[in-house]
Enzyme design. Structure first.
Site, PDB file in Angstrom:
ATOM      1  N   ASN A 118      28.054  31.935 -91.856  1.00 43.03           N
ATOM      2  CA  ASN A 118      27.882  30.477 -91.898  1.00 43.03           C
ATOM      3  C   ASN A 118      28.918  29.795 -91.030  1.00 43.03           C
ATOM      4  OD1 ASN A 118      26.523  29.304 -94.971  1.00 43.03           O
ATOM      5  ND2 ASN A 118      26.321  31.382 -94.197  1.00 43.03           N
TER       6      ASN A 118
ATOM      7  N   PRO B 236      42.158  34.828 -80.171  1.00 44.70           N
ATOM      8  CA  PRO B 236      42.255  36.293 -80.276  1.00 44.70           C
ATOM      9  C   PRO B 236      40.898  36.949 -80.543  1.00 44.70           C
ATOM     10  CG  PRO B 236      43.061  35.256 -82.296  1.00 44.70           C
ATOM     11  CD  PRO B 236      42.675  34.139 -81.380  1.00 44.70           C
TER      12      PRO B 236
ATOM     13  N   ALA C  62      31.967  46.058 -99.543  1.00 47.48           N
ATOM     14  CA  ALA C  62      31.755  47.005-100.652  1.00 47.48           C
ATOM     15  C   ALA C  62      31.844  46.269-101.989  1.00 47.48           C
ATOM     16  CB  ALA C  62      32.784  48.133-100.583  1.00 47.48           C
TER      17      ALA C  62
ATOM     18  N   GLY D 266      37.332  49.534 -88.376  1.00 47.34           N
ATOM     19  CA  GLY D 266      35.991  49.641 -88.981  1.00 47.34           C
ATOM     20  C   GLY D 266      35.102  48.450 -88.687  1.00 47.34           C
TER      21      GLY D 266
ATOM     22  N   TYR E  46      35.671  44.186 -98.395  1.00 48.40           N
ATOM     23  CA  TYR E  46      34.947  42.960 -98.742  1.00 48.40           C
ATOM     24  C   TYR E  46      33.474  43.264 -99.006  1.00 48.40           C
ATOM     25  CZ  TYR E  46      32.160  38.728 -97.901  1.00 48.40           C
ATOM     26  OH  TYR E  46      31.226  37.718 -97.991  1.00 48.40           O
TER      27      TYR E  46
ATOM     28  N   ARG F  13      39.547  44.963 -85.022  1.00 52.37           N
ATOM     29  CA  ARG F  13      39.613  45.112 -86.478  1.00 52.37           C
ATOM     30  C   ARG F  13      39.227  46.555 -86.823  1.00 52.37           C
ATOM     31  NH1 ARG F  13      35.339  41.237 -89.358  1.00 52.37           N
ATOM     32  NH2 ARG F  13      37.034  39.736 -89.392  1.00 52.37           N
TER      33      ARG F  13
ATOM     34  N   LYS G 193      31.190  43.029-102.479  1.00 56.57           N
ATOM     35  CA  LYS G 193      29.986  42.188-102.608  1.00 56.57           C
ATOM     36  C   LYS G 193      28.785  43.052-103.006  1.00 56.57           C
ATOM     37  CE  LYS G 193      29.463  38.351-101.944  1.00 56.57           C
ATOM     38  NZ  LYS G 193      29.606  37.167-102.853  1.00 56.57           N
TER      39      LYS G 193
ATOM     40  N   LYS H 209      38.725  28.536-109.164  1.00 55.08           N
ATOM     41  CA  LYS H 209      40.126  28.926-109.385  1.00 55.08           C
ATOM     42  C   LYS H 209      41.084  28.186-108.454  1.00 55.08           C
ATOM     43  CE  LYS H 209      42.797  33.270-109.294  1.00 55.08           C
ATOM     44  NZ  LYS H 209      42.689  34.724-109.011  1.00 55.08           N
TER      45      LYS H 209
ATOM     46  N   THR I 242      25.748  38.448 -99.115  1.00 55.79           N
ATOM     47  CA  THR I 242      25.963  38.434 -97.671  1.00 55.79           C
ATOM     48  C   THR I 242      25.195  39.550 -96.968  1.00 55.79           C
ATOM     49  OG1 THR I 242      27.667  38.969 -96.022  1.00 55.79           O
ATOM     50  CG2 THR I 242      28.102  39.698 -98.237  1.00 55.79           C
ATOM     51  N   ASP I 243      24.893  39.327 -95.701  1.00 53.56           N
ATOM     52  CA  ASP I 243      24.236  40.360 -94.891  1.00 53.56           C
ATOM     53  C   ASP I 243      25.133  41.586 -94.703  1.00 53.56           C
ATOM     54  OD1 ASP I 243      26.092  39.244 -93.103  1.00 53.56           O
ATOM     55  OD2 ASP I 243      24.616  38.757 -91.547  1.00 53.56           O
ATOM     56  N   GLU I 244      26.444  41.411 -94.985  1.00 60.45           N
ATOM     57  CA  GLU I 244      27.383  42.511 -94.734  1.00 60.45           C
ATOM     58  C   GLU I 244      27.170  43.684 -95.681  1.00 60.45           C
ATOM     59  OE1 GLU I 244      31.366  41.329 -93.726  1.00 60.45           O
ATOM     60  OE2 GLU I 244      30.699  39.337 -93.128  1.00 60.45           O
TER      61      GLU I 244
HETATM   62  P1  NAD Z   1      35.411  30.527 -99.394  1.00 56.64           P
HETATM   63  O1  NAD Z   1      36.427  31.599 -99.281  1.00 56.64           O
HETATM   64  O2  NAD Z   1      35.481  29.329 -98.520  1.00 56.64           O
HETATM   65  O3  NAD Z   1      35.384  29.961-100.909  1.00 56.64           O
HETATM   66  C1  NAD Z   1      35.455  30.792-102.026  1.00 56.64           C
HETATM   67  C2  NAD Z   1      35.682  29.908-103.243  1.00 56.64           C
HETATM   68  O4  NAD Z   1      35.729  30.727-104.413  1.00 56.64           O
HETATM   69  C3  NAD Z   1      37.002  29.140-103.196  1.00 56.64           C
HETATM   70  O5  NAD Z   1      36.795  27.810-103.611  1.00 56.64           O
HETATM   71  C4  NAD Z   1      37.888  29.879-104.195  1.00 56.64           C
HETATM   72  O6  NAD Z   1      38.868  29.055-104.794  1.00 56.64           O
HETATM   73  C5  NAD Z   1      36.860  30.368-105.192  1.00 56.64           C
HETATM   74  N1  NAD Z   1      37.305  31.541-105.942  1.00 56.64           N
HETATM   75  C6  NAD Z   1      37.842  32.686-105.445  1.00 56.64           C
HETATM   76  N2  NAD Z   1      38.124  33.526-106.446  1.00 56.64           N
HETATM   77  C7  NAD Z   1      37.753  32.909-107.599  1.00 56.64           C
HETATM   78  C8  NAD Z   1      37.806  33.292-108.960  1.00 56.64           C
HETATM   79  N3  NAD Z   1      38.296  34.466-109.340  1.00 56.64           N
HETATM   80  N4  NAD Z   1      37.322  32.422-109.876  1.00 56.64           N
HETATM   81  C9  NAD Z   1      36.839  31.203-109.499  1.00 56.64           C
HETATM   82  N5  NAD Z   1      36.786  30.801-108.224  1.00 56.64           N
HETATM   83  C10 NAD Z   1      37.239  31.646-107.284  1.00 56.64           C
HETATM   84  O7  NAD Z   1      34.008  31.266 -99.269  1.00 56.64           O
HETATM   85  P2  NAD Z   1      32.620  30.814 -98.617  1.00 56.64           P
HETATM   86  O8  NAD Z   1      32.633  31.151 -97.193  1.00 56.64           O
HETATM   87  O9  NAD Z   1      32.290  29.459 -99.061  1.00 56.64           O
HETATM   88  O10 NAD Z   1      31.648  31.855 -99.324  1.00 56.64           O
HETATM   89  C11 NAD Z   1      31.018  31.539-100.568  1.00 56.64           C
HETATM   90  C12 NAD Z   1      30.123  32.696-100.982  1.00 56.64           C
HETATM   91  O11 NAD Z   1      29.145  32.927 -99.975  1.00 56.64           O
HETATM   92  C13 NAD Z   1      30.857  34.014-101.167  1.00 56.64           C
HETATM   93  O12 NAD Z   1      30.315  34.671-102.285  1.00 56.64           O
HETATM   94  C14 NAD Z   1      30.571  34.780 -99.901  1.00 56.64           C
HETATM   95  O13 NAD Z   1      30.586  36.180-100.114  1.00 56.64           O
HETATM   96  C15 NAD Z   1      29.179  34.281 -99.563  1.00 56.64           C
HETATM   97  N6  NAD Z   1      28.815  34.307 -98.138  1.00 56.64           N
HETATM   98  C16 NAD Z   1      29.641  33.735 -97.203  1.00 56.64           C
HETATM   99  C17 NAD Z   1      29.262  33.732 -95.866  1.00 56.64           C
HETATM  100  C18 NAD Z   1      30.109  33.081 -94.803  1.00 56.64           C
HETATM  101  O14 NAD Z   1      29.802  33.194 -93.622  1.00 56.64           O
HETATM  102  N7  NAD Z   1      31.165  32.362 -95.138  1.00 56.64           N
HETATM  103  C19 NAD Z   1      28.055  34.314 -95.486  1.00 56.64           C
HETATM  104  C20 NAD Z   1      27.224  34.879 -96.472  1.00 56.64           C
HETATM  105  C21 NAD Z   1      27.625  34.869 -97.796  1.00 56.64           C
HETATM  106  P1  TYD Z   2      34.624  36.445 -89.305  1.00 49.58           P
HETATM  107  O1  TYD Z   2      34.515  34.972 -89.113  1.00 49.58           O
HETATM  108  O2  TYD Z   2      35.880  36.995 -89.898  1.00 49.58           O
HETATM  109  O3  TYD Z   2      33.349  36.880 -90.141  1.00 49.58           O
HETATM  110  P2  TYD Z   2      32.781  38.383 -90.470  1.00 49.58           P
HETATM  111  O4  TYD Z   2      33.807  39.385 -90.124  1.00 49.58           O
HETATM  112  O5  TYD Z   2      32.589  38.284 -91.958  1.00 49.58           O
HETATM  113  O6  TYD Z   2      31.513  38.529 -89.694  1.00 49.58           O
HETATM  114  O7  TYD Z   2      34.409  37.155 -87.899  1.00 49.58           O
HETATM  115  C1  TYD Z   2      33.235  36.954 -87.147  1.00 49.58           C
HETATM  116  C2  TYD Z   2      33.292  37.853 -85.942  1.00 49.58           C
HETATM  117  O8  TYD Z   2      34.384  37.437 -85.111  1.00 49.58           O
HETATM  118  C3  TYD Z   2      33.562  39.308 -86.297  1.00 49.58           C
HETATM  119  O9  TYD Z   2      32.816  40.132 -85.415  1.00 49.58           O
HETATM  120  C4  TYD Z   2      35.042  39.472 -86.038  1.00 49.58           C
HETATM  121  C5  TYD Z   2      35.310  38.502 -84.907  1.00 49.58           C
HETATM  122  N1  TYD Z   2      36.673  37.905 -84.911  1.00 49.58           N
HETATM  123  C6  TYD Z   2      37.454  37.940 -83.749  1.00 49.58           C
HETATM  124  O10 TYD Z   2      37.039  38.457 -82.691  1.00 49.58           O
HETATM  125  N2  TYD Z   2      38.692  37.387 -83.796  1.00 49.58           N
HETATM  126  C7  TYD Z   2      39.193  36.809 -84.918  1.00 49.58           C
HETATM  127  O11 TYD Z   2      40.350  36.323 -84.888  1.00 49.58           O
HETATM  128  C8  TYD Z   2      38.380  36.758 -86.095  1.00 49.58           C
HETATM  129  C9  TYD Z   2      38.867  36.116 -87.352  1.00 49.58           C
HETATM  130  C10 TYD Z   2      37.121  37.330 -86.038  1.00 49.58           C
END
Ligand code: NAD
Ligand code: TYD
Length: 341
Positions: free
Chosen positions: A182, A207, A154, A277, A152, A275, A156, A35, A128-130
């Site tokens: 990641n 922060p 919930a 919760g 988020y 943050r 997933k 998108k 995700t592990d979340e």
């Molecule tokens: P991101 O936010 O960087 O990318 C999300 C992508 O999805 C974007 O390109 C966005 O344009 C697209 N998108 C959003 N809504 C859309 C829709 N309605 N239709 C089509 N495309 C849409 O996310 P990311 O960090 O690359 O995460 C990718 C996946 O991996 C997600 O499902 C996330 O839950 C999962 N995940 C992420 C992490 C992490 O640490 N980033 C860890 C574990 C799992």
């Molecule tokens: P984040 O990268 O948002 O990933 P997630 O919440 O999905 O694990 O945050 C990683 C950790 O860092 C999380 O414990 C929240 C903390 N954090 C901060 O302390 N400050 C920040 O500005 C952000 C974005 C996250």
């Protein structure tokens, strides 16, 4: 040989996955369906379009748009969907949960319906592990109950349950992977490591929420991509696989690694309001995927250092994002009051 539709392939992990797969499998074809929300960027795939032109296509579309999803699957004769598309940032889900429910739950349903209707060979859900919720002790295994605590996670979890329901009800050939945090190239600078690295480069405060003792398993994005590849090729249908390093760092330790890599002082750390919760700890047991022959190649520390160096060397990528109105408005909303206190 496969013909994949990678949804969300213009985002952080998706774009790394597309590059990794096209390099590794010279006969595969990939259409990215995305998108292009604030997090999806064609720059993330610029080199892919140049290097793999005939094996790669891009379609701009929403996964909630059933007609466009089906037309794209037919047009490119897709046999496998790998779904990365999602709203992904916990802090944004606390500001505006609606789009998370729409994309992460309803969008997943639309993709599953299309998989069923067209009789695709495989549907893989990137999760995700979340979804396990915070894990104060021990490690999550794949059969653990889901106890998500943010909008988020919930959403997933809702997506995961729908994937499993389609497997149970209609025998859809699905797999699910649940990755830990990641880090790596092309991660939008709202997530903590790229945010802290780019702030530190500009000598801006970092922060840190609350006491900074929350724990996360920071894995290198290509280790995660390799894990998904292993699940796609060797995973069992109907099964879930955790992907992570299996170890963890506190946020304060992560922050110190970022600063040390850049040679910046710890005085940049600013403890700010937590943050709501905030999950204290995530921790995965990754032995199920290891049994398929996969191994994480980077420790959390190596993953963070490598990522920080990429941000230091690739200002062309993140400076335009951070100086844009959209980002600045988000930053003001999320951090303005916190940093002023
Ligand atoms: P991101 O936010 O960087 O990318 C999300 C992508 O999805 C974007 O390109 C966005 O344009 C697209 N998108 C959003 N809504 C859309 C829709 N309605 N239709 C089509 N495309 C849409 O996310 P990311 O960090 O690359 O995460 C990718 C996946 O991996 C997600 O499902 C996330 O839950 C999962 N995940 C992420 C992490 C992490 O640490 N980033 C860890 C574990 C799992
Ligand atoms: P984040 O990268 O948002 O990933 P997630 O919440 O999905 O694990 O945050 C990683 C950790 O860092 C999380 O414990 C929240 C903390 N954090 C901060 O302390 N400050 C920040 O500005 C952000 C974005 C996250």
């Amino acid at each position: 040989m496969r013909r994949l539709m990678v949804t969300g392939g213009a985002g952080f992990i998706g774009s790394n996955f597309v590059r990794y797969m096209l390099e590794k499998y010279p006969d595969d074809f990939i259409v990215v369906y995305d998108k292009l929300t604030y997090a999806g960027r064609l720059e993330n795939l610029q080199d892919v379009a140049e290097r793999f032109g005939d094996r790669y296509a891009f379609v701009r579309g929403d996964i909630c748009d059933a007609e466009r999803v089906e037309a794209t699957l037919r047009r490119f004769d897709v046999d496998t969907i790998v779904n990365f598309a999602a709203e992904t940032h916990v802090d944004r889900s606390l500001m505006e949960p609606g789009s998370f429910i729409q994309t992460d739950v309803y969008g997943t349903y639309v993709l599953l319906e299309a998989t069923k209707k067209l009789g695709l060979e495989r549907y893989h859900q990137v999760s995700t592990d979340e979804v396990y919720g915070q894990v104060l002790e021990g490690r999550s295994v794949e059969s653990d109950p889901l106890q998500p605590r943010s909008p988020y996670s919930a959403s997933k979890a809702g997506g995961d349950l729908m994937v499993l329901a389609y497997h149970e009800s209609w025998g859809l050939p699905v797999t699910i992977s649940r990755g830990s945090n990641n880090v790596g190239p092309y991660q939008y600078p709202e997530k903590v490591v790229p945010l802290f690295a780019t702030n530190a480069i500009d000598d801006l405060p970092l922060p840190l929420y609350g006491d900074g003792m929350q724990k996360r398993d920071y894995q290198y994005v290509l280790d995660h991509c390799e894990g998904i590849d292993v699940v796609l090729h060797r995973g069992e249908i109907g099964e879930i696989y955790n992907i992570g390093t299996g170890s963890e760092l506190t946020n304060l330790e992560m922050t110190r690694i970022v600063l040390r890599t850049l040679g910046k002082p710890e005085s940049l750390i600013k403890h700010v309001e937590d943050r709501p919760g905030h999950d204290r700890r995530y921790a995965l047991d990754v032995s199920k995927l290891k049994a398929l022959g996969w191994e994480s190649r980077h420790t959390c520390e190596e993953a963070i250092e490598k990522t920080v160096r990429w941000y230091a060397e690739n200002e062309w990528w993140w400076r335009p994002i951070k100086s844009g109105d959209l980002y600045r408005e988000y930053y003001r909303q999320q951090y303005g009051k916190r940093l002023a206190e």
